[in-house]
Motif scaffolding. Structure first.
Motif, PDB file in Angstrom:
ATOM      1  N   PHE A  34       1.029  -1.334  -0.028  1.00 21.22           N
ATOM      2  CA  PHE A  34      -0.002  -0.048   0.197  1.00 21.22           C
ATOM      3  C   PHE A  34       0.770   1.276   0.144  1.00 21.22           C
ATOM      4  O   PHE A  34       0.613   2.164   0.682  1.00 21.22           O
ATOM      5  CB  PHE A  34      -0.983   0.013   1.229  1.00 21.22           C
ATOM      6  CG  PHE A  34      -1.724  -1.216   1.387  1.00 21.22           C
ATOM      7  CD1 PHE A  34      -3.131  -1.264   0.617  1.00 21.22           C
ATOM      8  CD2 PHE A  34      -1.406  -2.277   2.212  1.00 21.22           C
ATOM      9  CE1 PHE A  34      -3.770  -2.381   0.714  1.00 21.22           C
ATOM     10  CE2 PHE A  34      -2.476  -3.186   2.378  1.00 21.22           C
ATOM     11  CZ  PHE A  34      -3.504  -3.392   1.644  1.00 21.22           C
ATOM     12  N   THR A  35       1.803   1.214  -0.761  1.00 22.99           N
ATOM     13  CA  THR A  35       2.877   2.448  -1.017  1.00 22.99           C
ATOM     14  C   THR A  35       2.297   3.457  -1.735  1.00 22.99           C
ATOM     15  O   THR A  35       2.557   4.700  -1.639  1.00 22.99           O
ATOM     16  CB  THR A  35       4.081   1.891  -1.340  1.00 22.99           C
ATOM     17  OG1 THR A  35       3.986   1.459  -2.647  1.00 22.99           O
ATOM     18  CG2 THR A  35       4.824   0.914  -0.474  1.00 22.99           C
ATOM     19  N   CYS A  36       1.401   3.049  -2.874  1.00 24.91           N
ATOM     20  CA  CYS A  36       0.974   4.129  -3.794  1.00 24.91           C
ATOM     21  C   CYS A  36      -0.492   4.675  -3.630  1.00 24.91           C
ATOM     22  O   CYS A  36      -1.254   3.682  -3.951  1.00 24.91           O
ATOM     23  CB  CYS A  36       1.206   3.820  -5.395  1.00 24.91           C
ATOM     24  SG  CYS A  36       0.821   5.096  -6.560  1.00 24.91           S
ATOM     25  N   LYS A  37      -0.717   5.693  -2.919  1.00 23.23           N
ATOM     26  CA  LYS A  37      -2.130   5.873  -2.573  1.00 23.23           C
ATOM     27  C   LYS A  37      -2.585   6.934  -3.912  1.00 23.23           C
ATOM     28  O   LYS A  37      -2.116   8.042  -4.149  1.00 23.23           O
ATOM     29  CB  LYS A  37      -2.321   6.840  -1.329  1.00 23.23           C
ATOM     30  CG  LYS A  37      -3.736   7.144  -0.990  1.00 23.23           C
ATOM     31  CD  LYS A  37      -3.655   7.923   0.451  1.00 23.23           C
ATOM     32  CE  LYS A  37      -5.229   8.177   0.731  1.00 23.23           C
ATOM     33  NZ  LYS A  37      -4.982   9.073   1.987  1.00 23.23           N
ATOM     34  N   GLY A  80     -13.331   4.873   1.902  1.00 24.77           N
ATOM     35  CA  GLY A  80     -12.186   4.498   2.185  1.00 24.77           C
ATOM     36  C   GLY A  80     -11.117   4.910   1.288  1.00 24.77           C
ATOM     37  O   GLY A  80     -11.010   5.534   0.459  1.00 24.77           O
ATOM     38  N   CYS A  81      -9.794   4.560   1.619  1.00 22.67           N
ATOM     39  CA  CYS A  81      -8.597   5.063   0.635  1.00 22.67           C
ATOM     40  C   CYS A  81      -8.487   4.021  -0.486  1.00 22.67           C
ATOM     41  O   CYS A  81      -8.797   2.965  -0.483  1.00 22.67           O
ATOM     42  CB  CYS A  81      -7.246   4.963   1.428  1.00 22.67           C
ATOM     43  SG  CYS A  81      -7.211   6.221   2.917  1.00 22.67           S
ATOM     44  N   VAL A  82      -7.890   4.569  -1.921  1.00 19.99           N
ATOM     45  CA  VAL A  82      -7.741   3.676  -2.874  1.00 19.99           C
ATOM     46  C   VAL A  82      -6.296   3.726  -3.228  1.00 19.99           C
ATOM     47  O   VAL A  82      -5.553   4.747  -3.252  1.00 19.99           O
ATOM     48  CB  VAL A  82      -8.452   4.256  -4.195  1.00 19.99           C
ATOM     49  CG1 VAL A  82      -8.203   3.183  -5.264  1.00 19.99           C
ATOM     50  CG2 VAL A  82      -9.821   4.429  -3.790  1.00 19.99           C
ATOM     51  N   TYR A  83      -5.553   2.645  -3.405  1.00 20.81           N
ATOM     52  CA  TYR A  83      -4.242   2.489  -3.585  1.00 20.81           C
ATOM     53  C   TYR A  83      -4.153   1.586  -4.977  1.00 20.81           C
ATOM     54  O   TYR A  83      -4.889   1.010  -5.362  1.00 20.81           O
ATOM     55  CB  TYR A  83      -3.608   1.535  -2.457  1.00 20.81           C
ATOM     56  CG  TYR A  83      -3.653   2.323  -1.237  1.00 20.81           C
ATOM     57  CD1 TYR A  83      -2.618   3.065  -0.783  1.00 20.81           C
ATOM     58  CD2 TYR A  83      -4.673   1.958  -0.513  1.00 20.81           C
ATOM     59  CE1 TYR A  83      -2.718   3.576   0.417  1.00 20.81           C
ATOM     60  CE2 TYR A  83      -4.934   2.181   0.898  1.00 20.81           C
ATOM     61  CZ  TYR A  83      -3.635   3.320   1.317  1.00 20.81           C
ATOM     62  OH  TYR A  83      -3.840   3.826   2.634  1.00 20.81           O
ATOM     63  N   GLU A  84      -2.922   1.916  -5.612  1.00 22.59           N
ATOM     64  CA  GLU A  84      -2.589   1.445  -6.940  1.00 22.59           C
ATOM     65  C   GLU A  84      -1.837   0.085  -6.811  1.00 22.59           C
ATOM     66  O   GLU A  84      -1.199  -0.102  -5.599  1.00 22.59           O
ATOM     67  CB  GLU A  84      -1.475   2.063  -7.707  1.00 22.59           C
ATOM     68  CG  GLU A  84      -1.047   1.748  -8.795  1.00 22.59           C
ATOM     69  CD  GLU A  84       0.158   2.672  -9.674  1.00 22.59           C
ATOM     70  OE1 GLU A  84       0.656   1.907 -10.531  1.00 22.59           O
ATOM     71  OE2 GLU A  84       0.360   3.769  -9.098  1.00 22.59           O
ATOM     72  N   GLY A  85      -2.609  -0.801  -7.737  1.00 19.25           N
ATOM     73  CA  GLY A  85      -2.066  -2.272  -7.795  1.00 19.25           C
ATOM     74  C   GLY A  85      -1.677  -2.857  -8.935  1.00 19.25           C
ATOM     75  O   GLY A  85      -2.167  -2.359  -9.854  1.00 19.25           O
ATOM     76  N   VAL A 102      -4.532  -2.319 -11.321  1.00 19.27           N
ATOM     77  CA  VAL A 102      -5.934  -2.256 -10.698  1.00 19.27           C
ATOM     78  C   VAL A 102      -5.763  -1.138  -9.422  1.00 19.27           C
ATOM     79  O   VAL A 102      -4.724  -0.906  -9.230  1.00 19.27           O
ATOM     80  CB  VAL A 102      -6.521  -3.644 -10.050  1.00 19.27           C
ATOM     81  CG1 VAL A 102      -6.663  -4.527 -10.979  1.00 19.27           C
ATOM     82  CG2 VAL A 102      -5.262  -4.191  -8.986  1.00 19.27           C
ATOM     83  N   ALA A 103      -6.920  -0.831  -9.138  1.00 18.64           N
ATOM     84  CA  ALA A 103      -7.225   0.010  -7.855  1.00 18.64           C
ATOM     85  C   ALA A 103      -7.567  -0.605  -6.500  1.00 18.64           C
ATOM     86  O   ALA A 103      -8.792  -1.434  -6.815  1.00 18.64           O
ATOM     87  CB  ALA A 103      -8.044   1.098  -8.148  1.00 18.64           C
ATOM     88  N   VAL A 104      -7.088  -0.674  -5.611  1.00 23.99           N
ATOM     89  CA  VAL A 104      -7.545  -1.330  -4.540  1.00 23.99           C
ATOM     90  C   VAL A 104      -7.887  -0.402  -3.330  1.00 23.99           C
ATOM     91  O   VAL A 104      -7.192   0.668  -2.860  1.00 23.99           O
ATOM     92  CB  VAL A 104      -6.336  -2.084  -3.937  1.00 23.99           C
ATOM     93  CG1 VAL A 104      -6.758  -2.879  -2.622  1.00 23.99           C
ATOM     94  CG2 VAL A 104      -5.785  -3.075  -4.756  1.00 23.99           C
TER      95      VAL A 104
END
Length: 409
Positions: A342-345, A352-357, A365-367
């Protein structure tokens, strides 16, 4: 336990324990008391009518047949003399007694001959009872063998029985004499033994038999009808029956009052069966609504469980049939790996928060970490994956990731 069921159970138990015994088992208290065995002194036998005393109440006996139970054996007094009861035979109305004042010694404190109260006792006409005569305070004659001494008052005493006579002794030379009946066999033993004082003492201990007269015929009729003999407050003979004292000498119906009779057993069985049947009906009426509700609730629960099982099977079938089109589950370690911990927000949403994956096949994808969600579902063109193993879920949408990447640049 539910209130209405507890009430029904309480009513059932109360009727069963109180009503039934009172219907089929309750007997008159005097009938019960007069039928009980009791001990008097150390006498180990059943003592019944006409005797009473000790723990046996007076109404269970004849007023003139009271026993003293304080000593080692039952005793009664008649015409100034005390008698020790050795045996009682209720079937023949006979009692074996011995003079209590001669039980341990031939020298009593007072000299009283045996005299019967003929209204109560008599000798058995079929049995012979020779009289043993004891003479006290006599003139000393050295030639008479059947002599004994009473050391308490320093008197010379003699006895005579059957062929053992006083010889040259004049009975008038003795101040006192006492006559006591003994069994014929005991008298023969004295004669054959040569007139020993020990044989005399043994004969006195063996006693003699008496036949009592205490409304014997009336008592026999009472017992045969299932009752117990006794007397009323006016000292009149009374037959105590299960339902109370009878005005006659018998209970009302011998076939129904006699203990253990077949008719009585059939009546008790019939009453008991009727009462039990009624109790079952009452119990069923009071408890059926509760039982029906419980049955319906059980049926509903089974149908719900069946429906839930069918739904689970449908979900599994959907996943198998649609393959890659179906939502895919990821565990926490896989999500953490695809988002590089979860380093790239990418942004902050309403839930909630969305992270790059990045997936294993290279697709981005977006997590999204949702605050409160459980399970997973498919909505519109978006694939939503909610993880149950940790407090975060995965949202995968190819259109959403492109939009978020454009915004970030």
């Amino acid at each position: 336990m539910a209130p209405n069921f507890f009430a029904a159970y309480s009513v059932f138990l109360a009727i069963l324990l109180v009503a039934v015994p009172r219907v089929v088992c309750e007997d008159d208290e005097r009938f019960v008391r007069c039928g009980e065995e009791y001990e008097c002194g150390n006498m180990n036998m059943k003592i019944g009518y006409p005797f009473w005393g000790g723990d046996r109440p007076e109404h269970c006996g004849h007023p003139e047949f009271e026993l003293d139970c304080d000593g080692e054996a039952p005793e009664f007094t008649m015409k100034g003399a005390s008698y020790r009861v050795l045996d009682i035979n209720n079937s023949t109305n006979t009692v074996t007694v011995a003079r209590a004042d001669y039980w341990n010694s031939n020298c009593p404190s007072k000299y009283v001959s045996t005299t019967l109260n003929t209204s109560l006792f008599s000798y058995n006409s079929t049995t012979s009872y020779p009289e043993l005569t004891l003479y006290y305070q006599c003139v000393y004659l050295i030639s008479i063998p059947n002599q004994f001494n009473c050391s308490d008052n320093n008197t010379i005493c003699y006895f005579s029985i059957l062929s053992i006579s006083l010889g040259t002794l004049n009975p008038e030379s003795c101040d006192e004499n006492v006559k006591i009946p003994i069994f014929e066999s005991a008298a023969d033993a004295i004669v054959s033994g040569g007139g020993k004082v020990d044989d005399v003492r043994e004969a006195l201990k063996e006693g003699f038999g008496l036949l009592w007269n205490a409304s014997n015929n009336l008592c026999k009729e009472c017992v045969e009808s299932g009752g117990h003999c006794g007397n009323s407050n006016s000292s009149q003979f009374t037959c105590y029956c299960r339902d109370g004292p009878s005005s006659a000498s018998t209970c009302r119906n011998p076939t129904t009052s006699s203990p253990g009779s077949k008719v009585e057993k059939k009546i008790i069985i019939g009453i008991t069966a009727g009462v039990m049947a009624g109790l079952i009906v009452v119990f069923a009426i009071l408890c059926c609504p509760r039982i029906i509700k419980w049955s319906m609730a059980t049926t509903t629960l089974l149908l719900f469980w069946k429906k839930e099982s069918e739904d689970d099977e449908n979900v599994k079938a959907f996943i198998r049939n649609y393959g890659s089109l179906a939502p895919k589950r990821y565990n926490y370690s896989e999500i953490k790996k695809m988002t590089n911990s979860f380093t790239c927000k990418l942004g902050q949403g309403g839930f909630g928060c969305v992270y790059e994956g990045k997936l294993l096949d290279g697709r981005k994808v977006a997590v999204k970490l949702l605050n409160n969600s459980k399970g997973f579902c498919l909505r519109g063109g978006e694939e939503l994956l909610f993880m149950n193993s940790c407090p975060m879920d995965l949202l995968i949408s190819s259109s959403l990731i492109e939009d978020l990447l454009m915004r970030s640049t």
